[in-house]
Write a protein that holds these residues in place. Structure first.
Motif, PDB file in Angstrom:
ATOM      1  N   GLY A   1       0.849  -1.184   0.000  1.00  0.00           N
ATOM      2  CA  GLY A   1       0.000   0.000   0.000  1.00  0.00           C
ATOM      3  C   GLY A   1       0.884   1.233   0.000  1.00  0.00           C
ATOM      4  N   LEU A   2       0.268   2.393  -0.105  1.00  0.00           N
ATOM      5  CA  LEU A   2       1.023   3.639  -0.188  1.00  0.00           C
ATOM      6  C   LEU A   2       1.223   4.329   1.154  1.00  0.00           C
ATOM      7  N   GLN A   3       0.436   3.964   2.165  1.00  0.00           N
ATOM      8  CA  GLN A   3       0.251   4.806   3.341  1.00  0.00           C
ATOM      9  C   GLN A   3       1.303   4.656   4.424  1.00  0.00           C
ATOM     10  N   LYS A   4       2.388   3.968   4.122  1.00  0.00           N
ATOM     11  CA  LYS A   4       3.474   3.808   5.097  1.00  0.00           C
ATOM     12  C   LYS A   4       4.707   4.553   4.568  1.00  0.00           C
ATOM     13  N   CYS A   5       5.776   3.814   4.294  1.00  0.00           N
ATOM     14  CA  CYS A   5       7.032   4.453   3.905  1.00  0.00           C
ATOM     15  C   CYS A   5       7.003   5.072   2.509  1.00  0.00           C
ATOM     16  N   LEU A   6       6.040   4.697   1.673  1.00  0.00           N
ATOM     17  CA  LEU A   6       5.920   5.312   0.343  1.00  0.00           C
ATOM     18  C   LEU A   6       5.352   6.725   0.416  1.00  0.00           C
ATOM     19  N   GLY A   7       4.791   7.102   1.557  1.00  0.00           N
ATOM     20  CA  GLY A   7       4.421   8.495   1.788  1.00  0.00           C
ATOM     21  C   GLY A   7       3.179   8.980   1.070  1.00  0.00           C
ATOM     22  N   GLY A   8       2.215   8.094   0.835  1.00  0.00           N
ATOM     23  CA  GLY A   8       0.979   8.493   0.174  1.00  0.00           C
ATOM     24  C   GLY A   8      -0.231   8.151   1.017  1.00  0.00           C
ATOM     25  N   PRO A   9      -1.426   8.326   0.454  1.00  0.00           N
ATOM     26  CA  PRO A   9      -2.647   7.950   1.170  1.00  0.00           C
ATOM     27  C   PRO A   9      -3.012   6.502   0.902  1.00  0.00           C
ATOM     28  N   SER A  10      -3.809   5.947   1.778  1.00  0.00           N
ATOM     29  CA  SER A  10      -4.369   4.624   1.524  1.00  0.00           C
ATOM     30  C   SER A  10      -5.350   4.703   0.359  1.00  0.00           C
ATOM     31  N   GLY A  11      -5.421   3.646  -0.450  1.00  0.00           N
ATOM     32  CA  GLY A  11      -6.388   3.633  -1.538  1.00  0.00           C
ATOM     33  C   GLY A  11      -5.885   3.053  -2.838  1.00  0.00           C
ATOM     34  N   SER A  12      -4.597   2.706  -2.892  1.00  0.00           N
ATOM     35  CA  SER A  12      -4.045   2.062  -4.078  1.00  0.00           C
ATOM     36  C   SER A  12      -3.082   0.985  -3.612  1.00  0.00           C
ATOM     37  N   ALA A  13      -3.117  -0.175  -4.275  1.00  0.00           N
ATOM     38  CA  ALA A  13      -2.317  -1.321  -3.845  1.00  0.00           C
ATOM     39  C   ALA A  13      -1.441  -1.822  -4.992  1.00  0.00           C
ATOM     40  N   PRO A  14      -0.202  -1.350  -5.087  1.00  0.00           N
ATOM     41  CA  PRO A  14       0.711  -1.877  -6.102  1.00  0.00           C
ATOM     42  C   PRO A  14       0.954  -3.371  -5.909  1.00  0.00           C
ATOM     43  N   ILE A  15       1.063  -4.071  -7.031  1.00  0.00           N
ATOM     44  CA  ILE A  15       1.289  -5.518  -7.021  1.00  0.00           C
ATOM     45  C   ILE A  15       2.290  -5.875  -8.103  1.00  0.00           C
ATOM     46  N   THR A  16       3.086  -6.893  -7.857  1.00  0.00           N
ATOM     47  CA  THR A  16       3.936  -7.463  -8.899  1.00  0.00           C
ATOM     48  C   THR A  16       3.865  -8.972  -8.805  1.00  0.00           C
ATOM     49  N   MET A  17       3.915  -9.644  -9.968  1.00  0.00           N
ATOM     50  CA  MET A  17       3.771 -11.097 -10.030  1.00  0.00           C
ATOM     51  C   MET A  17       4.803 -11.694 -10.981  1.00  0.00           C
ATOM     52  N   SER A  18       5.418 -12.788 -10.545  1.00  0.00           N
ATOM     53  CA  SER A  18       6.338 -13.521 -11.407  1.00  0.00           C
ATOM     54  C   SER A  18       5.562 -14.234 -12.501  1.00  0.00           C
ATOM     55  N   GLU A  19       6.276 -14.677 -13.522  1.00  0.00           N
ATOM     56  CA  GLU A  19       5.621 -15.376 -14.621  1.00  0.00           C
ATOM     57  C   GLU A  19       5.008 -16.694 -14.146  1.00  0.00           C
ATOM     58  N   ARG A  20       5.660 -17.381 -13.228  1.00  0.00           N
ATOM     59  CA  ARG A  20       5.105 -18.659 -12.749  1.00  0.00           C
ATOM     60  C   ARG A  20       3.808 -18.420 -11.969  1.00  0.00           C
TER      61      ARG A  20
END
Length: 406
Positions: A192-211
């Motif tokens: 989420g954004l609302q901790k060390c990334l310094g933004g508001p809650s409300g967006s959830a970045p995700i990354t996924m491996s090919e497997r």
């Protein structure tokens, strides 16, 4: 009804925190259509930026519209079919959350638990993997309920050796503690954004491996650009959520731009600026800034005569747990700190409810003046509340940490 007018709080709890001003500015930007080339270009930029944030080459890196819990749920419900075994090592409140979401997906959930204030050794997790033989290992990296940071660097290799998918939620720890998606062989990460990334809650970045992506894709069938919602693979279970169906969201963010939802443009602008703030300052510098602020806060509370909670060798850099002195009412101290000094610190949950405060130093607030102001104010409130404290030692100790770094 009057225009919004909030008190000028300094948010020094476990999150949310005060946003970087540049993030707030970005979020005031006017909208364009969701398929406007300007908008889709920014979506592509966000994917590229967050590959750098996650330290990965994963093609499937984007945003889930919703709080950090939305990202967790998307990852879990998209990968787990009813009856799939999942192992969840629990060392705080948010491990219980992963287990609950997996249970709601009708997975066969197995848990191991560490005492709150401790973390797992890799061999403990490998032993459980050998016993359970799960499809998925799901674990939190940093759990703000206990302030502990679970080492992940050996778990990816363990999972690959036993043909297990590896998912982690790093909402509380990303950008304030090292995270290496590819190097650690993590298959899926949500934040989420609302901790060390310094933004508001409300967006959830995700990354996924090919497997990980291949496992998700198996649960859907796409033909001629039209999804056959009735298709079932050999295992016979499609993803139960429409909104959190990662296969559909991948198509929305991909070149096909298949309509799934209307992107939360304002949150995308904020998430983009969070990544730019991190990368323009430099990841190593930001990690160092968080460690410095965390070390200074820890030194300050210790010099004040307060007892930090948990295994300090495995605490997050960006939040410290502090045992509440017996002679004071913890909630009364928090209220006075908030009402008098406009500073918010956190309480905790479960077995730690009423026993510790959680003081954060993250994102925009991982800076010297915020640390010193919080320590001085906390010392004043405690002293006036009846605690006998060494006057000024907290500030001196924190300033010494900063001076030693120069």
């Amino acid at each position: 009804m009057q225009p919004l007018s909030l008190p000028p709080r300094l948010l020094m709890g476990p999150g949310p925190i005060n946003c970087y001003p540049r993030v707030l500015t970005a979020m005031s930007t006017q909208l364009v259509g969701q398929y406007d080339p300007a908008m889709t270009n920014y979506m592509n930029e966000v994917m590229s930026l967050y590959r750098q944030v996650f330290n990965t080459q994963n093609e499937q890196t984007f945003l889930i519209d919703g709080t950090s819990r939305a990202g967790i749920e998307a990852a879990i419900v998209s990968i787990l079919e009813p009856g799939d075994k999942v192992l969840v090592p629990i060392f705080g409140r948010f491990g219980h959350l992963l287990a609950e979401i997996a249970e709601r997906a009708d997975a066969d959930v197995h848990t191991i638990e560490a005492p709150w204030g401790e973390v797992f050794k890799p061999e403990q997790i490998e032993e459980a993997i050998k016993k359970v033989k799960p499809k998925l290992l799901a674990i939190v990296q940093g759990d703000t309920s206990t302030t502990m940071l679970q080492p992940l660097d050996e778990l990816g290799a363990i999972c690959r050796a036993h043909d297990v998918l590896f998912y982690t939620d790093a909402t509380a720890s990303i950008a304030g503690n090292p995270f290496e998606t590819d190097k650690w062989q993590v298959d899926a990460v949500t934040v989420g954004l609302q901790k060390c990334l310094g933004g508001p809650s409300g967006s959830a970045p995700i990354t996924m491996s090919e497997r990980f992506v291949q496992h998700v894709r198996k649960r859907h069938h796409v033909e001629a650009g039209i999804r056959d919602a009735h298709h079932q693979d050999a295992k016979g279970q499609r993803i139960r959520s429409n909104y959190f169906d990662l296969s559909m969201i991948m198509d929305y963010w991909g070149e096909e731009r298949l309509n799934h939802h209307t992107e939360a443009a304002t949150m995308l602008f904020g998430a983009r600026e969070c990544a730019l703030a991190l990368l323009s300052e430099g990841q190593e510098k930001v990690l160092k800034r968080h460690k410095l602020a965390g070390d200074a806060m820890l030194a300050g509370v210790q010099a004040m005569g307060l007892t930090p909670f948990g295994d300090l060798q495995h605490k997050m850099t960006n939040v410290v747990g502090v045992s509440i002195p017996d002679e004071v009412d913890g909630e009364s101290i928090r209220k006075t700190l908030l009402d008098t000094f406009n500073i918010e610190i956190g309480t905790s949950f479960g077995p730690l409810k009423g026993k510790i405060w959680r003081i954060g130093t993250m994102g925009y607030n991982a800076r010297q003046d915020a640390v010193l102001h919080t320590l001085q104010s906390l010392e004043t409130v405690l002293r006036r509340g009846g605690c006998k404290l060494p006057l000024g030692d907290a500030i001196d100790a924190a300033m010494s940490v900063y001076c030693d770094e120069k």
